[in-house]
Motif scaffolding. Structure first.
Motif, PDB file in Angstrom:
ATOM      1  N   ALA A 194      66.944 -16.990  19.295  1.00 36.04           N
ATOM      2  CA  ALA A 194      65.715 -17.539  19.875  1.00 36.04           C
ATOM      3  C   ALA A 194      65.415 -16.906  21.231  1.00 36.04           C
ATOM      4  O   ALA A 194      64.250 -16.627  21.558  1.00 36.04           O
ATOM      5  CB  ALA A 194      65.841 -19.060  20.017  1.00 36.04           C
ATOM      6  N   ALA A 195      66.479 -16.660  22.022  1.00 37.05           N
ATOM      7  CA  ALA A 195      66.291 -16.049  23.338  1.00 37.05           C
ATOM      8  C   ALA A 195      65.789 -14.612  23.198  1.00 37.05           C
ATOM      9  O   ALA A 195      64.909 -14.172  23.955  1.00 37.05           O
ATOM     10  CB  ALA A 195      67.607 -16.070  24.111  1.00 37.05           C
ATOM     11  N   VAL A 196      66.341 -13.885  22.229  1.00 36.65           N
ATOM     12  CA  VAL A 196      65.898 -12.518  21.982  1.00 36.65           C
ATOM     13  C   VAL A 196      64.436 -12.501  21.547  1.00 36.65           C
ATOM     14  O   VAL A 196      63.631 -11.683  22.021  1.00 36.65           O
ATOM     15  CB  VAL A 196      66.787 -11.843  20.914  1.00 36.65           C
ATOM     16  N   GLU A 197      64.086 -13.426  20.665  1.00 37.60           N
ATOM     17  CA  GLU A 197      62.704 -13.497  20.190  1.00 37.60           C
ATOM     18  C   GLU A 197      61.746 -13.807  21.339  1.00 37.60           C
ATOM     19  O   GLU A 197      60.678 -13.206  21.453  1.00 37.60           O
ATOM     20  CB  GLU A 197      62.577 -14.559  19.104  1.00 37.60           C
ATOM     21  N   GLU A 198      62.136 -14.743  22.187  1.00 33.17           N
ATOM     22  CA  GLU A 198      61.281 -15.108  23.321  1.00 33.17           C
ATOM     23  C   GLU A 198      61.134 -13.933  24.282  1.00 33.17           C
ATOM     24  O   GLU A 198      60.034 -13.643  24.787  1.00 33.17           O
ATOM     25  CB  GLU A 198      61.873 -16.318  24.057  1.00 33.17           C
ATOM     26  N   GLY A 199      62.241 -13.241  24.541  1.00 27.58           N
ATOM     27  CA  GLY A 199      62.195 -12.077  25.426  1.00 27.58           C
ATOM     28  C   GLY A 199      61.316 -10.974  24.883  1.00 27.58           C
ATOM     29  O   GLY A 199      60.536 -10.359  25.626  1.00 27.58           O
TER      30      GLY A 199
ATOM     31  N   PRO B  69      49.984 -15.216  20.514  1.00 29.81           N
ATOM     32  CA  PRO B  69      51.132 -15.661  19.709  1.00 29.81           C
ATOM     33  C   PRO B  69      52.041 -14.481  19.358  1.00 29.81           C
ATOM     34  O   PRO B  69      51.596 -13.335  19.276  1.00 29.81           O
ATOM     35  CB  PRO B  69      50.472 -16.236  18.451  1.00 29.81           C
ATOM     36  N   LYS B  70      53.307 -14.783  19.147  1.00 30.13           N
ATOM     37  CA  LYS B  70      54.242 -13.730  18.753  1.00 30.13           C
ATOM     38  C   LYS B  70      53.835 -13.162  17.400  1.00 30.13           C
ATOM     39  O   LYS B  70      53.487 -13.909  16.480  1.00 30.13           O
ATOM     40  CB  LYS B  70      55.667 -14.280  18.663  1.00 30.13           C
ATOM     41  N   GLU B  71      53.897 -11.853  17.273  1.00 28.66           N
ATOM     42  CA  GLU B  71      53.568 -11.224  15.998  1.00 28.66           C
ATOM     43  C   GLU B  71      54.682 -11.488  15.000  1.00 28.66           C
ATOM     44  O   GLU B  71      55.870 -11.556  15.357  1.00 28.66           O
ATOM     45  CB  GLU B  71      53.342  -9.726  16.196  1.00 28.66           C
ATOM     46  N   ASP B  72      54.329 -11.614  13.728  1.00 32.04           N
ATOM     47  CA  ASP B  72      55.301 -12.055  12.729  1.00 32.04           C
ATOM     48  C   ASP B  72      56.376 -11.021  12.418  1.00 32.04           C
ATOM     49  O   ASP B  72      57.380 -11.339  11.781  1.00 32.04           O
ATOM     50  CB  ASP B  72      54.594 -12.491  11.441  1.00 32.04           C
ATOM     51  N   ASP B  73      56.160  -9.771  12.853  1.00 32.08           N
ATOM     52  CA  ASP B  73      57.180  -8.747  12.611  1.00 32.08           C
ATOM     53  C   ASP B  73      58.058  -8.496  13.834  1.00 32.08           C
ATOM     54  O   ASP B  73      58.813  -7.534  13.876  1.00 32.08           O
ATOM     55  CB  ASP B  73      56.514  -7.436  12.173  1.00 32.08           C
ATOM     56  N   LEU B  74      57.957  -9.375  14.820  1.00 28.83           N
ATOM     57  CA  LEU B  74      58.619  -9.141  16.107  1.00 28.83           C
ATOM     58  C   LEU B  74      60.123  -8.950  15.954  1.00 28.83           C
ATOM     59  O   LEU B  74      60.711  -8.037  16.546  1.00 28.83           O
ATOM     60  CB  LEU B  74      58.325 -10.320  17.043  1.00 28.83           C
TER      61      LEU B  74
END
Length: 220
Positions: free
Chosen positions: A3-8, A69-74
């Protein structure tokens, strides 16, 4: 950790989008002024008018990319080399491309309107509106640096849509208010001028979407 990696990644992605959006704005405006100074022709826009552009677009447009919003392939993307600069060569080319389109469109509009008998105040007001409308279109481009804006959804960043609508409203006040005419030396523009502005904005938007498509095709 995931989750932290995704947020970063999401924060870094949106920061990059803001930088890629704001640089052509500043470069395009600077080129409009520099070209007139170097080549010795009448300023297509006054410095106070360009200050208006920088102030309003940052508030109503640029900041809205923070809410993208975060892109779905992030999380499917490969890890980014920390030694790489924020602006890749591809993004630098895109920034230069939009800046040149903005400059060319502004000069074409300015001298075309003067040749058609419009006043210099009308021509300058048209240039300011062209810069604003091109920036709104480019904001949509920058909602994804690699994918088409149509593939991520045009309306899923509501703050960006609200900001664009508010920017248009503020710009209409700038264009048609007698108070703003006196303050910024502007004048009302007609439907023909708006059609020319829209044509340049659509061209700029289309060029960036084609450039992204070509790069996706090249990567396979």
């Amino acid at each position: 950790i995931e989750a932290a990696v995704e947020e970063g990644r999401g924060v870094f992605d949106n920061l990059t989008k803001f930088i890629v959006w704001t640089l052509p704005t500043n470069c395009g405006v600077a080129l409009i002024l520099l070209s007139s100074i170097v080549l010795g022709f009448t300023l297509p826009a006054l410095p106070v008018q360009l200050l208006w552009v920088n102030l309003t677009t940052t508030i109503f447009l640029g900041i809205m990319l923070v809410f993208e919003p975060k892109e779905d392939d992030l999380m499917q993307r490969k890890p980014r080399d920390p030694k790489l600069p924020i602006l890749t060569p591809a993004l630098i080319v895109r920034i230069g491309l939009v800046s040149v389109v903005m400059l060319a469109g502004a000069l074409w509009l300015f001298f075309g309107l003067k040749a058609d008998g419009y006043s210099i105040a009308v021509a300058r007001t048209a240039v300011i509106n062209l810069v604003i409308i091109v920036e709104i279109g480019y904001l949509l481009n920058c909602r994804s640096l690699h994918r088409s804006v149509f593939s991520i959804g045009l309306f899923n960043n509501r703050p960006a849509i609200a900001g664009a609508i508010a920017m248009i409203g503020v710009q209409l006040f700038f264009t048609y208010s007698t108070l703003m005419h006196a303050t910024f030396h502007t004048a009302s523009i007609d439907a023909v001028v708006w059609m020319r502005i829209a044509a340049v904005a659509i061209l700029s938007f289309t060029i960036v979407e084609i450039e992204k498509w070509l790069r996706r095709t090249k990567r396979g």
